[in-house]
Design a protein around this motif. Structure first.
Motif, PDB file in Angstrom:
ATOM      1  N   GLU A 128       0.825  -1.201   0.000  1.00 10.62           N
ATOM      2  CA  GLU A 128       0.000   0.000   0.000  1.00 10.62           C
ATOM      3  C   GLU A 128       0.864   1.257   0.000  1.00 10.62           C
ATOM      4  OE1 GLU A 128      -3.785  -2.070   2.307  1.00 10.62           O
ATOM      5  OE2 GLU A 128      -2.149  -1.136   3.442  1.00 10.62           O
ATOM      6  N   PHE A 129       1.953   1.227   0.755  1.00  6.11           N
ATOM      7  CA  PHE A 129       2.829   2.395   0.791  1.00  6.11           C
ATOM      8  C   PHE A 129       3.540   2.574  -0.545  1.00  6.11           C
ATOM      9  CE2 PHE A 129       6.165   5.273   2.156  1.00  6.11           C
ATOM     10  CZ  PHE A 129       5.507   6.070   3.082  1.00  6.11           C
ATOM     11  N   LEU A 130       3.829   1.460  -1.225  1.00  3.87           N
ATOM     12  CA  LEU A 130       4.463   1.543  -2.534  1.00  3.87           C
ATOM     13  C   LEU A 130       3.557   2.276  -3.525  1.00  3.87           C
ATOM     14  CD1 LEU A 130       6.869   0.784  -4.308  1.00  3.87           C
ATOM     15  CD2 LEU A 130       5.797  -1.435  -4.713  1.00  3.87           C
ATOM     16  N   GLU A 131       2.254   2.104  -3.397  1.00  4.77           N
ATOM     17  CA  GLU A 131       1.329   2.833  -4.263  1.00  4.77           C
ATOM     18  C   GLU A 131       1.453   4.339  -4.040  1.00  4.77           C
ATOM     19  OE1 GLU A 131      -2.658   1.408  -3.848  1.00  4.77           O
ATOM     20  OE2 GLU A 131      -2.057  -0.708  -3.978  1.00  4.77           O
ATOM     21  N   PHE A 132       1.638   4.737  -2.790  1.00  7.11           N
ATOM     22  CA  PHE A 132       1.854   6.143  -2.453  1.00  7.11           C
ATOM     23  C   PHE A 132       3.117   6.669  -3.134  1.00  7.11           C
ATOM     24  CE2 PHE A 132       4.260   8.841   0.603  1.00  7.11           C
ATOM     25  CZ  PHE A 132       3.453   9.977   0.627  1.00  7.11           C
ATOM     26  N   ILE A 133       4.186   5.878  -3.102  1.00  7.65           N
ATOM     27  CA  ILE A 133       5.445   6.274  -3.747  1.00  7.65           C
ATOM     28  C   ILE A 133       5.246   6.404  -5.258  1.00  7.65           C
ATOM     29  CG2 ILE A 133       7.823   5.569  -4.232  1.00  7.65           C
ATOM     30  CD1 ILE A 133       7.830   4.145  -1.516  1.00  7.65           C
ATOM     31  N   GLN A 134       4.618   5.395  -5.858  1.00  9.93           N
ATOM     32  CA  GLN A 134       4.441   5.378  -7.309  1.00  9.93           C
ATOM     33  C   GLN A 134       3.518   6.491  -7.793  1.00  9.93           C
ATOM     34  OE1 GLN A 134       3.093   1.313  -7.618  1.00  9.93           O
ATOM     35  NE2 GLN A 134       5.167   0.513  -7.999  1.00  9.93           N
ATOM     36  N   ASP A 135       2.668   6.984  -6.901  1.00 16.56           N
ATOM     37  CA  ASP A 135       1.773   8.085  -7.245  1.00 16.56           C
ATOM     38  C   ASP A 135       2.423   9.447  -7.007  1.00 16.56           C
ATOM     39  OD1 ASP A 135      -0.811   8.893  -8.229  1.00 16.56           O
ATOM     40  OD2 ASP A 135      -1.309   9.541  -6.192  1.00 16.56           O
ATOM     41  N   GLY A 136       3.732   9.438  -6.711  1.00 17.55           N
ATOM     42  CA  GLY A 136       4.450  10.694  -6.514  1.00 17.55           C
ATOM     43  C   GLY A 136       4.323  11.282  -5.134  1.00 17.55           C
ATOM     44  N   GLY A 137       4.037  10.450  -4.136  1.00 14.07           N
ATOM     45  CA  GLY A 137       3.829  10.936  -2.777  1.00 14.07           C
ATOM     46  C   GLY A 137       4.973  11.747  -2.221  1.00 14.07           C
ATOM     47  N   TYR A 138       6.213  11.353  -2.545  1.00 13.56           N
ATOM     48  CA  TYR A 138       7.376  12.080  -2.025  1.00 13.56           C
ATOM     49  C   TYR A 138       7.686  13.333  -2.836  1.00 13.56           C
ATOM     50  CZ  TYR A 138       8.650   8.433   1.352  1.00 13.56           C
ATOM     51  OH  TYR A 138       8.662   7.578   2.424  1.00 13.56           O
ATOM     52  N   ARG A 139       6.908  13.583  -3.893  1.00 12.84           N
ATOM     53  CA  ARG A 139       7.114  14.780  -4.709  1.00 12.84           C
ATOM     54  C   ARG A 139       5.951  15.771  -4.605  1.00 12.84           C
ATOM     55  NH1 ARG A 139       8.069  10.529  -8.182  1.00 12.84           N
ATOM     56  NH2 ARG A 139       6.235  11.051  -9.442  1.00 12.84           N
ATOM     57  N   ASN A 140       4.896  15.366  -3.925  1.00  6.74           N
ATOM     58  CA  ASN A 140       3.686  16.184  -3.844  1.00  6.74           C
ATOM     59  C   ASN A 140       3.697  16.999  -2.558  1.00  6.74           C
ATOM     60  OD1 ASN A 140       1.107  17.257  -3.688  1.00  6.74           O
ATOM     61  ND2 ASN A 140       0.083  15.372  -4.316  1.00  6.74           N
ATOM     62  N   THR A 141       4.049  18.275  -2.663  1.00  2.00           N
ATOM     63  CA  THR A 141       4.163  19.119  -1.465  1.00  2.00           C
ATOM     64  C   THR A 141       2.833  19.264  -0.736  1.00  2.00           C
ATOM     65  OG1 THR A 141       3.741  21.142  -2.731  1.00  2.00           O
ATOM     66  CG2 THR A 141       6.026  20.438  -2.512  1.00  2.00           C
TER      67      THR A 141
ATOM     68  N   LEU B 111       0.781  17.167   0.225  1.00  3.53           N
ATOM     69  CA  LEU B 111       0.477  16.086   1.173  1.00  3.53           C
ATOM     70  C   LEU B 111       1.197  16.242   2.502  1.00  3.53           C
ATOM     71  CD1 LEU B 111       0.779  13.026  -1.262  1.00  3.53           C
ATOM     72  CD2 LEU B 111      -1.323  14.196  -0.547  1.00  3.53           C
ATOM     73  N   TRP B 112       2.167  17.137   2.563  1.00  2.00           N
ATOM     74  CA  TRP B 112       3.112  17.132   3.676  1.00  2.00           C
ATOM     75  C   TRP B 112       2.919  18.316   4.615  1.00  2.00           C
ATOM     76  CZ3 TRP B 112       6.769  13.200   4.241  1.00  2.00           C
ATOM     77  CH2 TRP B 112       6.824  12.287   3.176  1.00  2.00           C
ATOM     78  N   LEU B 113       3.148  18.057   5.898  1.00  2.00           N
ATOM     79  CA  LEU B 113       3.314  19.143   6.850  1.00  2.00           C
ATOM     80  C   LEU B 113       4.560  19.941   6.484  1.00  2.00           C
ATOM     81  CD1 LEU B 113       2.606  17.097  10.108  1.00  2.00           C
ATOM     82  CD2 LEU B 113       1.087  18.804   9.082  1.00  2.00           C
ATOM     83  N   SER B 114       4.609  21.192   6.886  1.00  2.00           N
ATOM     84  CA  SER B 114       5.730  22.045   6.504  1.00  2.00           C
ATOM     85  C   SER B 114       7.066  21.452   6.956  1.00  2.00           C
ATOM     86  CB  SER B 114       5.546  23.441   7.103  1.00  2.00           C
ATOM     87  OG  SER B 114       6.655  24.268   6.828  1.00  2.00           O
TER      88      SER B 114
ATOM     89  N   ASP C 255       1.813  10.642   8.266  1.00  2.00           N
ATOM     90  CA  ASP C 255       0.794  11.675   8.116  1.00  2.00           C
ATOM     91  C   ASP C 255       0.545  11.990   6.637  1.00  2.00           C
ATOM     92  OD1 ASP C 255      -0.813  14.002   9.476  1.00  2.00           O
ATOM     93  OD2 ASP C 255       0.420  14.972   7.927  1.00  2.00           O
ATOM     94  N   ALA C 256       1.620  12.063   5.837  1.00  2.00           N
ATOM     95  CA  ALA C 256       1.465  12.347   4.405  1.00  2.00           C
ATOM     96  C   ALA C 256       0.694  11.229   3.714  1.00  2.00           C
ATOM     97  CB  ALA C 256       2.838  12.536   3.763  1.00  2.00           C
ATOM     98  N   TYR C 257       0.997   9.971   4.069  1.00  2.00           N
ATOM     99  CA  TYR C 257       0.260   8.853   3.480  1.00  2.00           C
ATOM    100  C   TYR C 257      -1.213   8.939   3.849  1.00  2.00           C
ATOM    101  CZ  TYR C 257      -1.325   4.150   2.375  1.00  2.00           C
ATOM    102  OH  TYR C 257      -2.033   3.084   1.868  1.00  2.00           O
ATOM    103  N   ALA C 258      -1.505   9.220   5.124  1.00  2.00           N
ATOM    104  CA  ALA C 258      -2.903   9.299   5.556  1.00  2.00           C
ATOM    105  C   ALA C 258      -3.638  10.388   4.784  1.00  2.00           C
ATOM    106  CB  ALA C 258      -2.967   9.559   7.059  1.00  2.00           C
ATOM    107  N   THR C 259      -2.987  11.517   4.567  1.00  2.00           N
ATOM    108  CA  THR C 259      -3.602  12.593   3.791  1.00  2.00           C
ATOM    109  C   THR C 259      -3.862  12.147   2.362  1.00  2.00           C
ATOM    110  OG1 THR C 259      -2.486  14.263   5.168  1.00  2.00           O
ATOM    111  CG2 THR C 259      -3.280  14.978   3.006  1.00  2.00           C
ATOM    112  N   TRP C 260      -2.882  11.472   1.777  1.00  2.00           N
ATOM    113  CA  TRP C 260      -3.022  10.946   0.402  1.00  2.00           C
ATOM    114  C   TRP C 260      -4.184   9.962   0.311  1.00  2.00           C
ATOM    115  CZ3 TRP C 260      -2.031   5.749  -1.032  1.00  2.00           C
ATOM    116  CH2 TRP C 260      -1.980   5.505  -2.424  1.00  2.00           C
ATOM    117  N   ALA C 261      -4.354   9.141   1.351  1.00  2.00           N
ATOM    118  CA  ALA C 261      -5.405   8.118   1.365  1.00  2.00           C
ATOM    119  C   ALA C 261      -6.767   8.680   1.745  1.00  2.00           C
ATOM    120  CB  ALA C 261      -5.023   6.994   2.324  1.00  2.00           C
ATOM    121  N   GLY C 262      -6.831   9.966   2.112  1.00  2.00           N
ATOM    122  CA  GLY C 262      -8.089  10.556   2.541  1.00  2.00           C
ATOM    123  C   GLY C 262      -8.507  10.149   3.930  1.00  2.00           C
TER     124      GLY C 262
END
Length: 430
Positions: free
Chosen positions: A236-249, A251-254, A304-311
């Motif tokens: 499930e976390f790999l899906e977050f990575i493949q969807d650009g999770g680490y590049r999508n500002t 989704l992230w706290l400052s 937290d970023a994953y949870a935001t991505w997952a809604g």
């Protein structure tokens, strides 16, 4: 039976139990070090990950400082400078302490001398447990229970710090090549469980051991919520990575996004991409990524970023504890000898609440209403860290089974990843 006789019977029973528990806990620390070579004992590859030699000595310093010196008449310290070398952060002892980031620079004492130190302390502790007068026993018993749980915490740190050190080596050596493995598989579908809200009680009470940060027990209001039946998986976390999770500002706290940029994060700690396939470093060396295992070695920011991505969101610590009340302390612990998270078992109900991975919550680590730190140096154990850290619950595959309970509050800074840290999702009930 008189009150005096009942008190003495309780003391005798406690002495007998602690006389068995103390050497058992001490042996397990040394058993964890048996796979090490002499060169491994002094490694410190990160500030937060101390050398195995230091852990073995520090837990001995704890007994010496808080039990033997004040309560065993005639006790002679093993070495007068060990109180400086192996104090971790206790300011009120008045001895100072060697800098944390330089623990790996100490070639001496030797490993053999550290084991001699342990034998010296163990012999004295056996005398104290057997001979402590009734007038001192209440304080000695309380401190000894803290000391044993403290050593169990450092046993977990031994496991996670050794993993950190070995992962730093480009050879990716195995701590133990004989650890059991599982065949990579698909995770079971995520299920959602509803919990009623209302005015509930959280926190520890009674005579069973608990740390001071678990008390006092108090009432809180919790709105109805829904909790995932298991931890988030690698797949499930790999899906977050493949969807650009680490590049999508977005989704992230400052502070989390600042950590992503500063640290160059693009995956959990110990994940490595090789020829388009993901592998991860384990205590038995490199393994192919198992999509069904709980994702671990992620920071609070990543959770937290994953949870935001997952809604969704992370559960609060009160929600987590409410869900855990009445659940058996069962799971994958260090006692099982796996030393790696395992996929959730099939079936209905909550899974992986205990063991496998510590679960990040959305709660800041703060004192409970009415909390007061104990006076003196022991009051520094938990209280002075109640700022800028987040609460984790449940224990991990490196935790002892008899160390955790539903009220246990672990805490780390939100950027830290080297512990077996994972998470599960929650949301407000519809």
């Amino acid at each position: 039976m008189s009150d005096t006789s009942a008190t003495q019977d309780r003391i005798d029973a406690a002495r007998a139990a602690l006389a068995e528990q103390y050497p058992r806990v001490r042996r397990f620390s040394e058993r964890l070090c048996e796979p090490l070579e002499i060169e491994d004992y002094g490694l410190q590859t990160a500030v937060e990950a101390s050398p195995p030699k230091w852990h073995l000595a520090h837990v001995s310093w704890f007994y010496e400082t808080f039990l033997l010196r004040p309560f065993l008449p005639g006790y002679q310290v093993f070495h007068p400078r060990f109180e400086y070398l192996f104090n971790s952060y206790y300011e009120q002892t008045g001895t100072g302490f060697w800098p944390r980031h330089e623990r790996g620079l100490l070639a001496r004492p030797t490993v053999a001398e550290v084991y001699d130190y342990r034998r010296h302390v163990d012999a004295a502790m056996a005398r104290l447990i057997a001979e402590c007068p009734a007038a001192d026993w209440s304080t000695v018993e309380q401190r000894l229970r803290i000391g044993l749980n403290h050593e169990q915490q450092h046993q977990e740190l031994l496991v996670t710090d050794i993993k950190r050190h070995f992962a730093h080596n480009p050879l990716r050596p195995a701590y133990r090549a004989d650890l059991p493995t599982t065949t990579p598989s698909r995770p079971a579908p995520l299920q959602w469980l509803d919990f009623e809200g209302g005015l509930i009680e959280v926190g520890a009470t009674g005579e069973d051991f608990h740390y001071d940060n678990e008390a006092p027990r108090h009432r809180v209001f919790v709105a109805p919520f829904t909790l995932a039946d298991r931890a988030v998986t690698n797949g499930e976390f790999l899906e977050f990575i493949q969807d650009g999770g680490y590049r999508n500002t977005g989704l992230w706290l400052s502070d989390g996004w600042a950590a992503v940029k500063q640290q160059g994060w693009r995956a959990p700690l110990y994940w490595e991409e090789r020829d388009g396939e993901w592998w991860l470093m384990t205590l038995s060396g490199m393994r192919p990524l198992d999509p069904a295992e709980p994702v671990c070695h992620v920071s609070y920011y990543e959770a937290d970023a994953y949870a935001t991505w997952a809604g969704k969101r992370l559960p609060t610590e009160c929600e987590w504890e409410h869900a855990a009340q009445g659940q058996p302390i069962a799971g994958n612990f260090v006692d099982d000898g796996v030393l790696h998270p395992r996929p959730a078992r099939p079936g209905a109900g909550l899974k992986q609440l205990f063991g496998d991975v510590w679960e990040w919550t959305g709660s800041a680590y703060l004192p409970y209403p009415g909390y007061r730190a104990a006076p003196g140096a022991l009051g520094e154990y938990n209280g002075k860290f109640m700022c800028n850290q987040m609460v984790l619950r449940g224990g991990s595959c490196a935790t002892s089974r008899d160390h955790v309970r539903p009220t246990y509050r672990n805490f780390f800074y939100p950027h830290e990843r080297w512990q077996f840290m994972g998470f599960r999702l929650a949301e407000v009930a519809a």
